[in-house]
Design a protein around this motif. Structure first.
Motif, PDB file in Angstrom:
ATOM      1  N   TYR A  76       0.829  -1.203   0.000  1.00  0.00           N
ATOM      2  CA  TYR A  76       0.000   0.000   0.000  1.00  0.00           C
ATOM      3  C   TYR A  76       0.870   1.263   0.000  1.00  0.00           C
ATOM      4  O   TYR A  76       0.649   2.185  -0.792  1.00  0.00           O
ATOM      5  N   GLN A  77       1.842   1.324   0.907  1.00  0.00           N
ATOM      6  CA  GLN A  77       2.688   2.515   1.026  1.00  0.00           C
ATOM      7  C   GLN A  77       3.494   2.750  -0.250  1.00  0.00           C
ATOM      8  O   GLN A  77       3.617   3.888  -0.714  1.00  0.00           O
ATOM      9  N   VAL A  78       4.052   1.684  -0.819  1.00  0.00           N
ATOM     10  CA  VAL A  78       4.807   1.818  -2.069  1.00  0.00           C
ATOM     11  C   VAL A  78       3.874   2.297  -3.182  1.00  0.00           C
ATOM     12  O   VAL A  78       4.254   3.133  -4.008  1.00  0.00           O
ATOM     13  N   GLY A  79       2.644   1.811  -3.179  1.00  0.00           N
ATOM     14  CA  GLY A  79       1.661   2.271  -4.165  1.00  0.00           C
ATOM     15  C   GLY A  79       1.400   3.767  -4.054  1.00  0.00           C
ATOM     16  O   GLY A  79       1.295   4.467  -5.074  1.00  0.00           O
ATOM     17  N   GLN A  80       1.308   4.266  -2.825  1.00  0.00           N
ATOM     18  CA  GLN A  80       1.111   5.702  -2.611  1.00  0.00           C
ATOM     19  C   GLN A  80       2.321   6.497  -3.100  1.00  0.00           C
ATOM     20  O   GLN A  80       2.175   7.552  -3.732  1.00  0.00           O
ATOM     21  N   LEU A  81       3.513   5.989  -2.821  1.00  0.00           N
ATOM     22  CA  LEU A  81       4.739   6.654  -3.284  1.00  0.00           C
ATOM     23  C   LEU A  81       4.845   6.600  -4.807  1.00  0.00           C
ATOM     24  O   LEU A  81       5.312   7.551  -5.442  1.00  0.00           O
ATOM     25  N   GLU A  82       4.399   5.499  -5.378  1.00  0.00           N
ATOM     26  CA  GLU A  82       4.430   5.321  -6.826  1.00  0.00           C
ATOM     27  C   GLU A  82       3.511   6.338  -7.510  1.00  0.00           C
ATOM     28  O   GLU A  82       3.876   6.918  -8.541  1.00  0.00           O
ATOM     29  N   LYS A  83       2.342   6.584  -6.932  1.00  0.00           N
ATOM     30  CA  LYS A  83       1.398   7.571  -7.492  1.00  0.00           C
ATOM     31  C   LYS A  83       2.024   8.958  -7.560  1.00  0.00           C
ATOM     32  O   LYS A  83       1.702   9.743  -8.445  1.00  0.00           O
ATOM     33  N   ARG A  84       2.905   9.260  -6.630  1.00  0.00           N
ATOM     34  CA  ARG A  84       3.575  10.572  -6.596  1.00  0.00           C
ATOM     35  C   ARG A  84       4.856  10.594  -7.421  1.00  0.00           C
ATOM     36  O   ARG A  84       5.522  11.618  -7.486  1.00  0.00           O
ATOM     37  N   GLY A  85       5.217   9.445  -7.991  1.00  0.00           N
ATOM     38  CA  GLY A  85       6.427   9.391  -8.804  1.00  0.00           C
ATOM     39  C   GLY A  85       7.711   9.314  -8.000  1.00  0.00           C
ATOM     40  O   GLY A  85       8.791   9.562  -8.526  1.00  0.00           O
ATOM     41  N   LEU A  86       7.608   8.940  -6.719  1.00  0.00           N
ATOM     42  CA  LEU A  86       8.785   8.878  -5.850  1.00  0.00           C
ATOM     43  C   LEU A  86       9.454   7.516  -5.896  1.00  0.00           C
ATOM     44  O   LEU A  86      10.648   7.385  -5.603  1.00  0.00           O
ATOM     45  N   VAL A  87       8.680   6.500  -6.240  1.00  0.00           N
ATOM     46  CA  VAL A  87       9.143   5.119  -6.314  1.00  0.00           C
ATOM     47  C   VAL A  87       8.492   4.496  -7.540  1.00  0.00           C
ATOM     48  O   VAL A  87       7.399   4.886  -7.932  1.00  0.00           O
ATOM     49  N   ARG A  88       9.177   3.552  -8.145  1.00  0.00           N
ATOM     50  CA  ARG A  88       8.560   2.744  -9.195  1.00  0.00           C
ATOM     51  C   ARG A  88       8.827   1.287  -8.857  1.00  0.00           C
ATOM     52  O   ARG A  88       9.720   0.982  -8.061  1.00  0.00           O
ATOM     53  N   ARG A  89       8.057   0.425  -9.432  1.00  0.00           N
ATOM     54  CA  ARG A  89       8.265  -1.011  -9.226  1.00  0.00           C
ATOM     55  C   ARG A  89       8.774  -1.604 -10.530  1.00  0.00           C
ATOM     56  O   ARG A  89       8.414  -1.151 -11.608  1.00  0.00           O
TER      57      ARG A  89
END
Length: 152
Positions: A76-89
């Protein structure tokens, strides 16, 4: 069934003090990070761990272990960061089930901007409240608790 080992007065004082301090510190740090960087405390910690990892990436399972987080909570947290462009998978090339969390340049910059205010808040709510001897006792005690194997 064995009779429970109830906490004595000192043990109860230590437990209550830990809980009160943890909640106060965590609440203050979470508020500071939300206000200054739009991050939750767990999201900030994810960025910190990724920034320290070789290539700015970790397998999600390893990241969950380092953070002592559930896989679903981390997802969930990585998904939130991904939405902001801070992390990708990205998929793990050697394991079809494996997924890496990768820190983006925007994530690295966000962390760089958030870190000074976060350190200042850590000092204000914990470090500068204690003297060096108290900090040494905490470091030793929490280090011992933190390095114990997780219960199964």
């Amino acid at each position: 069934m064995n009779e429970p080992r109830w906490l004595d007065e000192l043990e109860m004082a230590a437990w209550k003090g830990f809980l009160q301090a943890w909640h106060r510190v965590n609440r203050c740090l979470d508020q500071q990070l939300k206000q200054d960087a739009g991050l939750s405390h767990p999201q900030y910690e994810i960025l910190v761990h990724l920034a320290a990892a070789p290539g700015g990436e970790l397998r999600m399972t390893e990241l969950a272990e380092r953070l002592i987080a559930s896989k679903s909570g981390l997802t969930y947290q990585v998904g939130q960061l991904e939405k902001r462009g801070l992390v990708r998978r990205r998929a793990c090339p050697s394991d079809v089930r494996g997924v890496f969390a990768v820190l983006t340049d925007t994530g690295r910059e966000t962390l760089r901007e958030a870190a000074p205010g976060h350190v200042e808040a850590v000092r204000e709510v914990l470090v500068d409240v204690l003297d060096r001897e108290q900090l040494a006792v905490l470091a030793e005690a929490f280090g011992k608790v933190g390095h114990r194997p997780r219960p199964s």
